[in-house]
Design a protein around this motif. Structure first.
Motif, mmCIF file in Angstrom:
data_model
loop_
_atom_site.group_PDB
_atom_site.id
_atom_site.type_symbol
_atom_site.label_atom_id
_atom_site.label_comp_id
_atom_site.label_asym_id
_atom_site.label_seq_id
_atom_site.Cartn_x
_atom_site.Cartn_y
_atom_site.Cartn_z
ATOM 1 N N THR A 61 36.238 40.996 -24.242
ATOM 2 C CA THR A 61 37.066 41.651 -23.238
ATOM 3 C C THR A 61 38.321 42.221 -23.910
ATOM 4 O O THR A 61 38.766 41.720 -24.951
ATOM 5 N N VAL A 62 38.882 43.263 -23.298
ATOM 6 C CA VAL A 62 40.154 43.794 -23.799
ATOM 7 C C VAL A 62 41.277 42.995 -23.129
ATOM 8 O O VAL A 62 41.972 43.464 -22.236
ATOM 9 N N SER A 63 41.385 41.752 -23.594
ATOM 10 C CA SER A 63 42.308 40.789 -22.999
ATOM 11 C C SER A 63 43.114 40.122 -24.100
ATOM 12 O O SER A 63 42.852 40.302 -25.292
ATOM 13 N N PHE A 64 44.092 39.317 -23.679
ATOM 14 C CA PHE A 64 44.931 38.639 -24.669
ATOM 15 C C PHE A 64 45.546 37.388 -24.068
ATOM 16 O O PHE A 64 45.674 37.247 -22.846
ATOM 17 N N TRP A 119 47.739 53.494 -14.749
ATOM 18 C CA TRP A 119 47.607 54.668 -15.623
ATOM 19 C C TRP A 119 47.815 54.327 -17.097
ATOM 20 O O TRP A 119 48.400 55.099 -17.860
ATOM 21 N N ILE A 120 47.339 53.142 -17.509
ATOM 22 C CA ILE A 120 47.508 52.751 -18.908
ATOM 23 C C ILE A 120 46.439 53.417 -19.765
ATOM 24 O O ILE A 120 45.359 53.772 -19.291
ATOM 25 N N ASP A 121 46.757 53.589 -21.038
ATOM 26 C CA ASP A 121 45.777 54.091 -21.999
ATOM 27 C C ASP A 121 44.908 52.966 -22.532
ATOM 28 O O ASP A 121 43.820 53.208 -23.060
ATOM 29 N N GLY A 122 45.394 51.744 -22.438
ATOM 30 C CA GLY A 122 44.655 50.593 -22.919
ATOM 31 C C GLY A 122 45.506 49.347 -22.813
ATOM 32 O O GLY A 122 46.674 49.387 -22.392
ATOM 33 N N VAL A 123 44.945 48.221 -23.227
ATOM 34 C CA VAL A 123 45.635 46.942 -23.093
ATOM 35 C C VAL A 123 46.886 46.895 -23.957
ATOM 36 O O VAL A 123 47.823 46.129 -23.672
ATOM 37 N N HIS A 126 37.992 41.363 -16.007
ATOM 38 C CA HIS A 126 38.510 41.826 -17.289
ATOM 39 C C HIS A 126 37.587 42.912 -17.852
ATOM 40 O O HIS A 126 36.361 42.754 -17.870
ATOM 41 N N MET A 127 38.179 43.997 -18.324
ATOM 42 C CA MET A 127 37.386 45.104 -18.868
ATOM 43 C C MET A 127 36.748 44.704 -20.194
ATOM 44 O O MET A 127 37.325 43.936 -20.975
ATOM 45 N N ARG A 128 35.557 45.243 -20.425
ATOM 46 C CA ARG A 128 34.841 45.018 -21.684
ATOM 47 C C ARG A 128 34.689 46.353 -22.402
ATOM 48 O O ARG A 128 34.346 47.359 -21.768
ATOM 49 N N PRO A 129 34.939 46.400 -23.706
ATOM 50 C CA PRO A 129 34.790 47.675 -24.421
ATOM 51 C C PRO A 129 33.336 48.124 -24.452
ATOM 52 O O PRO A 129 32.415 47.300 -24.572
ATOM 53 N N ALA A 130 33.138 49.436 -24.346
ATOM 54 C CA ALA A 130 31.772 49.979 -24.294
ATOM 55 C C ALA A 130 30.985 49.658 -25.553
ATOM 56 O O ALA A 130 29.765 49.448 -25.498
ATOM 57 N N ASP A 131 31.670 49.587 -26.694
ATOM 58 C CA ASP A 131 30.958 49.362 -27.953
ATOM 59 C C ASP A 131 30.717 47.892 -28.263
ATOM 60 O O ASP A 131 30.028 47.561 -29.227
ATOM 61 N N ASN A 132 31.271 46.989 -27.435
ATOM 62 C CA ASN A 132 31.054 45.562 -27.660
ATOM 63 C C ASN A 132 31.284 44.798 -26.360
ATOM 64 O O ASN A 132 32.327 44.166 -26.166
ATOM 65 N N PRO A 133 30.325 44.825 -25.438
ATOM 66 C CA PRO A 133 30.517 44.190 -24.125
ATOM 67 C C PRO A 133 30.520 42.672 -24.157
ATOM 68 O O PRO A 133 30.676 42.042 -23.103
ATOM 69 N N ALA A 142 45.304 41.300 -19.608
ATOM 70 C CA ALA A 142 44.114 42.096 -19.897
ATOM 71 C C ALA A 142 44.242 43.479 -19.283
ATOM 72 O O ALA A 142 45.051 43.692 -18.364
ATOM 73 N N GLN A 143 43.397 44.396 -19.771
ATOM 74 C CA GLN A 143 43.119 45.588 -18.985
ATOM 75 C C GLN A 143 42.076 45.186 -17.960
ATOM 76 O O GLN A 143 41.109 44.476 -18.266
ATOM 77 N N ARG A 144 42.276 45.639 -16.708
ATOM 78 C CA ARG A 144 41.345 45.277 -15.642
ATOM 79 C C ARG A 144 40.220 46.310 -15.572
ATOM 80 O O ARG A 144 40.410 47.483 -15.903
ATOM 81 N N GLU A 145 39.101 45.842 -15.086
ATOM 82 C CA GLU A 145 37.998 46.781 -14.804
ATOM 83 C C GLU A 145 38.278 47.439 -13.464
ATOM 84 O O GLU A 145 38.410 46.760 -12.451
#
Length: 436
Positions: free
Chosen positions: A348-351, A232-236, A338-345, A364-367
């Motif tokens: 990844t929203v990873s670190f 239930w995260i809002d993001g990474v 790893h999830m990819r942002p919709a505006d730049n696939p 990362a945030q997972r897909e």
């Protein structure tokens, strides 16, 4: 009457009394009129002093060998002239519990690889090595404390897998009742299944196996991983915030319990980090480094170790911080989940988290959407059939989630200023080391 054991660190409280000490012979100085034995337990050292008298104690002391396990009962005497704690143990009885063979196979000049062959002696003889495992215990305790306080559930996931995890590369294969099995290179899939099972915050501290033929100072084929997964995260950003607060809490606990000893034994001043840690995107890191002349051949998407050290040094100069999160890694070098942002696939929203230039964490945030996972797996050229058990977890309402994997040995390396991860494990495992 049976004498109860007294640890060497507590002998000052027993001056003038007869006590029993258990430990090892650290060194012998057998002179013409006096016999001196330096005795060691896991709390310190004390000098045993005996004047030669042709009696049974003289013969026993003369026959001792370094590292013999002994039990000595004697009187504690205040002796200001003794540099080792200002105390002497004057023996009354000596019992050799287990004599050590001579000569010893290692000494203070022995190189690392040979020390690892005799790791039990190496750890026993070096107070710094003993301290390392005390630090490790406190560090894990601190991380667990934080995770528990956040309502996390500690899990124990399988280390045997029926299909190769993640990409299928770098896994150990073994026989399993006529079938193939694999050692888990990460608890990643299992902790995501726990999220799908409704366990909202999950963590695990356990073994991880990587079949990498790497011979660097920072790689091992088996190491201890600290893994976290949050639902239930809002993001990474939620994942990075969890990690930085967990590490700050655990490092503060280590500094409080062992800071002085770390300074004495390792020459390191342990700095408790402030939060939040700095963040920088991979694209920004590349731009900064290239302005400084970094452009190694073949490195266009990731950072090599020199690049990691350079960007950490840049961040420390700019912010004073030893930690930095590198974010938004290219999708081409990150796993399919790893999830990819919709505006730049393409990213990844990873670190990764670097501490003093060494990567200690990937997260990362997972897909969590089944159809997107299938699409991204296909892009990586992966067959979804072996992944069916994993993918099924996302077909029935799996919530948004993200997590991280931290290498405990690497954290200890940086924390204590060790040159190699070989010294951060009790029994190291690498491509050329499967014993002892």
């Amino acid at each position: 009457m049976i004498q109860s054991r007294v640890h060497i660190s507590n002998l000052r409280e027993h001056v003038g009394r007869t006590v029993t000490v258990f430990g090892w012979v650290n060194a012998l100085r057998l002179q013409r009129t006096m016999q001196f034995v330096i005795m060691r337990d896991n709390t310190g050292m004390v000098q045993v002093t005996h004047k030669r008298d042709n009696g049974p104690l003289e013969a026993q002391l003369e026959a001792l060998t370094p590292e013999s396990a002994v039990k000595i009962t004697g009187r504690i005497v205040d002796a200001a002239q003794v540099k080792l704690g200002g105390l002497e143990l004057v023996p009354e009885t000596i019992e050799v519990l287990n004599p050590a063979a001579a000569p010893l196979p290692i000494d203070e000049h022995t190189g690392m690889e040979h020390r690892l062959d005799w790791r039990f002696l190496d750890v026993r003889r070096r107070p710094a090595a003993q301290l390392l495992f005390a630090v490790q215990t406190t560090l894990e305790q601190g991380m667990r404390e934080y995770a528990y306080a956040q309502g996390a559930t500690e899990m124990h996931t399988p280390k045997l897998m029926g299909t190769a995890s993640e990409s299928g590369a770098e896994v150990f294969e073994l026989g399993y009742f006529g079938r193939r099995a694999y050692l888990a290179q990460s608890p990643q899939f299992f902790k995501q299944m726990a999220i799908a099972a409704g366990i909202e915050k999950v963590f695990e501290i356990g073994p991880v196996f990587r079949a990498e033929p790497s011979f660097t100072s920072r790689h091992a084929t088996e190491f201890t991983g600290v893994d976290v997964e949050l639902a239930w995260i809002d993001g990474v950003e939620d994942v990075m915030a969890f990690e930085e607060r967990m590490l700050a809490h655990a490092i503060a606990k280590v500094a409080d319990a062992h800071g002085d000893a770390i300074r004495e034994r390792f020459g390191v001043d342990l700095i408790v980090p402030t939060t939040p840690f700095p963040r920088i995107t991979m694209a920004e890191a590349h731009e900064i480094l290239r302005k400084g002349g970094w452009d190694p051949e073949g490195i266009r998407e990731d950072l090599d170790p020199a690049g990691e050290r350079s960007i950490s040094a840049h961040i420390q100069r700019a912010t004073g911080h030893e930690f930095v999160f590198l974010t938004h890694y290219p999708a081409s070098i990150r796993p399919f989940y790893h999830m990819r942002p919709a505006d730049n696939p393409t990213v990844t929203v990873s670190f990764d988290l670097l501490w003093k230039g060494l990567e200690v964490t990937t997260g990362a945030q997972r897909e969590h959407r089944h159809d997107v996972l299938l699409k991204q797996a296909a892009e990586k050229g992966m067959n979804p059939e072996p992944l069916s058990d994993y993918l099924n977890a996302f077909r029935y309402g799996c919530p948004p989630h993200g997590g991280l994997g931290l290498g405990l040995g690497r954290v200890l390396m940086v924390m204590l200023g060790l040159e190699s991860i070989r010294d951060a494990a009790f029994l190291f495992r690498g491509p050329n080391r499967l014993t002892p």
